[in-house]
Scaffold this motif. Structure first.
Motif, PDB file in Angstrom:
ATOM      1  N   LEU A 182       0.841  -1.200   0.000  1.00 17.71           N
ATOM      2  CA  LEU A 182       0.000   0.000   0.000  1.00 17.71           C
ATOM      3  C   LEU A 182       0.872   1.246   0.000  1.00 17.71           C
ATOM      4  O   LEU A 182       1.814   1.349   0.780  1.00 17.71           O
ATOM      5  N   ARG A 183       0.559   2.162  -0.889  1.00 20.60           N
ATOM      6  CA  ARG A 183       1.257   3.430  -0.852  1.00 20.60           C
ATOM      7  C   ARG A 183       0.623   4.283   0.250  1.00 20.60           C
ATOM      8  O   ARG A 183      -0.169   3.812   1.031  1.00 20.60           O
ATOM      9  N   ASP A 184       0.953   5.543   0.267  1.00 23.54           N
ATOM     10  CA  ASP A 184       0.408   6.416   1.305  1.00 23.54           C
ATOM     11  C   ASP A 184      -1.105   6.458   1.241  1.00 23.54           C
ATOM     12  O   ASP A 184      -1.698   6.392   0.173  1.00 23.54           O
ATOM     13  N   LEU A 185      -1.720   6.600   2.380  1.00 24.91           N
ATOM     14  CA  LEU A 185      -3.140   6.920   2.436  1.00 24.91           C
ATOM     15  C   LEU A 185      -3.213   8.410   2.731  1.00 24.91           C
ATOM     16  O   LEU A 185      -2.667   8.872   3.734  1.00 24.91           O
ATOM     17  N   SER A 186      -3.855   9.178   1.853  1.00 25.74           N
ATOM     18  CA  SER A 186      -3.912  10.619   2.094  1.00 25.74           C
ATOM     19  C   SER A 186      -5.352  11.098   2.192  1.00 25.74           C
ATOM     20  O   SER A 186      -6.278  10.412   1.747  1.00 25.74           O
ATOM     21  N   PHE A 187      -5.512  12.254   2.781  1.00 24.73           N
ATOM     22  CA  PHE A 187      -6.839  12.800   3.063  1.00 24.73           C
ATOM     23  C   PHE A 187      -6.833  14.308   2.839  1.00 24.73           C
ATOM     24  O   PHE A 187      -5.836  14.961   3.102  1.00 24.73           O
ATOM     25  N   GLU A 188      -7.924  14.837   2.336  1.00 26.16           N
ATOM     26  CA  GLU A 188      -8.049  16.292   2.210  1.00 26.16           C
ATOM     27  C   GLU A 188      -9.522  16.691   2.308  1.00 26.16           C
ATOM     28  O   GLU A 188     -10.414  15.842   2.202  1.00 26.16           O
ATOM     29  N   ALA A 189      -9.743  17.982   2.498  1.00 21.09           N
ATOM     30  CA  ALA A 189     -11.118  18.488   2.544  1.00 21.09           C
ATOM     31  C   ALA A 189     -11.617  18.679   1.113  1.00 21.09           C
ATOM     32  O   ALA A 189     -10.842  18.990   0.223  1.00 21.09           O
ATOM     33  N   PRO A 190     -12.910  18.470   0.880  1.00 17.22           N
ATOM     34  CA  PRO A 190     -13.438  18.754  -0.465  1.00 17.22           C
ATOM     35  C   PRO A 190     -13.374  20.243  -0.763  1.00 17.22           C
ATOM     36  O   PRO A 190     -13.513  21.063   0.141  1.00 17.22           O
ATOM     37  N   ASP A 191     -13.119  20.578  -2.022  1.00 22.61           N
ATOM     38  CA  ASP A 191     -13.117  21.973  -2.450  1.00 22.61           C
ATOM     39  C   ASP A 191     -14.486  22.251  -3.071  1.00 22.61           C
ATOM     40  O   ASP A 191     -14.754  21.856  -4.209  1.00 22.61           O
ATOM     41  N   PHE A 192     -15.351  22.931  -2.328  1.00 23.64           N
ATOM     42  CA  PHE A 192     -16.732  23.105  -2.779  1.00 23.64           C
ATOM     43  C   PHE A 192     -16.851  24.025  -3.994  1.00 23.64           C
ATOM     44  O   PHE A 192     -17.813  23.975  -4.729  1.00 23.64           O
ATOM     45  N   GLU A 193     -15.830  24.895  -4.193  1.00 21.71           N
ATOM     46  CA  GLU A 193     -15.826  25.740  -5.392  1.00 21.71           C
ATOM     47  C   GLU A 193     -15.676  24.882  -6.643  1.00 21.71           C
ATOM     48  O   GLU A 193     -16.277  25.153  -7.680  1.00 21.71           O
ATOM     49  N   LYS A 194     -14.835  23.856  -6.516  1.00 20.37           N
ATOM     50  CA  LYS A 194     -14.551  22.998  -7.673  1.00 20.37           C
ATOM     51  C   LYS A 194     -15.555  21.863  -7.802  1.00 20.37           C
ATOM     52  O   LYS A 194     -15.593  21.180  -8.820  1.00 20.37           O
ATOM     53  N   THR A 195     -16.339  21.618  -6.777  1.00 22.73           N
ATOM     54  CA  THR A 195     -17.326  20.531  -6.827  1.00 22.73           C
ATOM     55  C   THR A 195     -18.706  21.066  -6.444  1.00 22.73           C
ATOM     56  O   THR A 195     -19.259  20.712  -5.394  1.00 22.73           O
ATOM     57  N   PRO A 196     -19.275  21.924  -7.311  1.00 25.36           N
ATOM     58  CA  PRO A 196     -20.560  22.538  -6.964  1.00 25.36           C
ATOM     59  C   PRO A 196     -21.685  21.504  -6.792  1.00 25.36           C
ATOM     60  O   PRO A 196     -22.632  21.759  -6.051  1.00 25.36           O
ATOM     61  N   CYS A 197     -21.571  20.360  -7.469  1.00 24.45           N
ATOM     62  CA  CYS A 197     -22.622  19.342  -7.313  1.00 24.45           C
ATOM     63  C   CYS A 197     -22.675  18.815  -5.876  1.00 24.45           C
ATOM     64  O   CYS A 197     -23.751  18.567  -5.338  1.00 24.45           O
ATOM     65  N   LEU A 198     -21.508  18.638  -5.275  1.00 27.63           N
ATOM     66  CA  LEU A 198     -21.474  18.175  -3.884  1.00 27.63           C
ATOM     67  C   LEU A 198     -22.098  19.233  -2.968  1.00 27.63           C
ATOM     68  O   LEU A 198     -22.904  18.925  -2.086  1.00 27.63           O
TER      69      LEU A 198
END
Ligand code: MG
Length: 382
Positions: A289-305
């Protein structure tokens, strides 16, 4: 563990994987339904010998009936056929793998017959979550999620008391366009959008993963399935799709469910639950397994979410209208009749235009669904 199943939507991606799991586990497949892909359906029916098959499309049903006239398989059609497949006396579990609001009535009918629902049809809970969950509770019918994230949360909550849950951490890969701005995605083609980095899925859900509408629909689904509010769910972008979701308990402990990204795993668990059986899938190799990474969603770039989370808060018919409009828009995009960024415009426009009815009954929900579809077809007609 269940004995005999009915697979609604057996020719789609989840349907085919469900049949593979049933064959692996030695379960009887007693009923199948498909919309109109009758060549594959015939192949499945001849191999599995179900007692009943329903084809939703009336014309295709006639063709299918003629094709299997040499067998003793009973053939039905339309919504009536789906309802019969969902309530057959000999089955104890219905896998709802159909796409769209067409899954709603068969799911409710199966709940009334106290069948286990292996739930793979997102629209059922997105559109009518309150009605479905209340009915399941009243009838004592089990709903076991098939969606990988909800299966993960379900597994993390097994044996927990309800007061112990602090937060659901709903993970998502971010899809093939993670980090890309809306302006860069104007000319995205269907081929680019359905090419998901980790999961192999049907075309519609793959596009939803690209726009992150899929995560938004899952957000709404999770609220209903686990009886929580929008504030109790945090979306976490996790590009590797090794963690399928997590729960944070009141003491700060986080429990995660991990596995290879293959829908076969949650499908099998929905059939064997509460037991576990060896599966045909690869196991995780932590040394590789490579790294497991995490980030916050960017709501500007994902308006559907962002739109879906907003509709989750508004409640009533808002999620249904958004989901139905999105479904029509995605199919138009796949047919190259609509640009990629117009998918969001269509979904947001429908919610804006049609408004929200609070505490809708089933008929109001189905009307809102139809109105949203008509709005998108009318507004974005080519
Ligand atoms: Mg999912």
């Amino acid at each position: 563990m269940v004995n005999a199943i009915s697979v609604l939507g057996c020719t789609g991606s989840i349907g085919r994987q469900t049949i593979a799991a049933a064959e692996h586990l030695g379960l009887r497949v007693a009923a199948l339904t498909a919309q109109r892909k009758i060549d594959l359906l015939e192949e499945q029916a001849r191999r599995l010998h179900p007692e009943f098959v329903a084809v939703y499309d009336e014309e295709a049903a006639k063709q299918f009936k003629a094709a299997v006239a040499d067998t003793d398989i009973r053939v039905g059609s339309g919504m009536e056929g789906l309802l019969e497949a969902a309530t057959l006396q000999s089955i104890d579990c219905v896998v709802t793998a159909v796409s769209g609001a067409v899954g709603l009535k068969p799911t409710l009918a199966a709940i009334d017959e106290k069948k286990r629902i292996a739930l793979a049809n997102k629209e059922t809970l997105v559109c009518a979550g309150e009605i479905v969950m209340q009915r399941a509770k009243a009838q004592g019918a089990e709903i076991v999620p098939v969606d990988s994230e909800h299966s993960a949360i379900f597994q993390c909550l097994m044996g927990r008391k309800s007061g112990e849950l602090h937060k659901i951490l709903l993970t998502g890969s971010g899809g093939p366009f993670r980090g890309r701005a809306r302006e860069e995605l104007e000319d995205v083609t269907p081929e680019q959008a359905v090419h998901h980095p980790n999961w192999s899925m049907g075309a519609k859900i793959s596009v939803d993963s690209a726009t992150m509408m899929n995560k938004g629909l899952e957000f709404i689904e999770a609220m209903h399935l686990f009886g929580v509010t929008p504030d109790d769910i945090t979306v976490v972008v996790h590009p590797q799709s090794v963690i399928h979701s997590m729960v944070e308990l009141v003491d700060g402990t986080v429990i995660a469910q991990l596995g290879v990204p293959d829908m076969g795993l949650p499908i099998q668990l929905a059939l064997t639950y509460p037991e576990r059986c060896p599966s045909m899938f690869e196991h995780l190799d932590f040394y590789r397994l490579r790294d497991l990474s995490f980030e916050a969603p960017d709501f500007e770039k994902t308006p559907c979410l962002r739109l879906a989370m907003d509709c989750a808060r508004r409640g009533g018919t808002a999620p249904c209208v958004m989901s139905a409009a999105n479904e029509v828009a995605v199919h138009m995009f796949l047919r190259r009749e609509l640009g990629y960024n117009r998918i969001y415009d269509a979904a947001a426009g429908a919610v804006e235009k049609l408004g929200v009815v609070l505490h809708p009954d089933l008929e109001t929900i189905l009307e809102a669904d139809q109105a949203a579809r008509a709005y998108v077809r009318e507004t974005y007609r080519t």
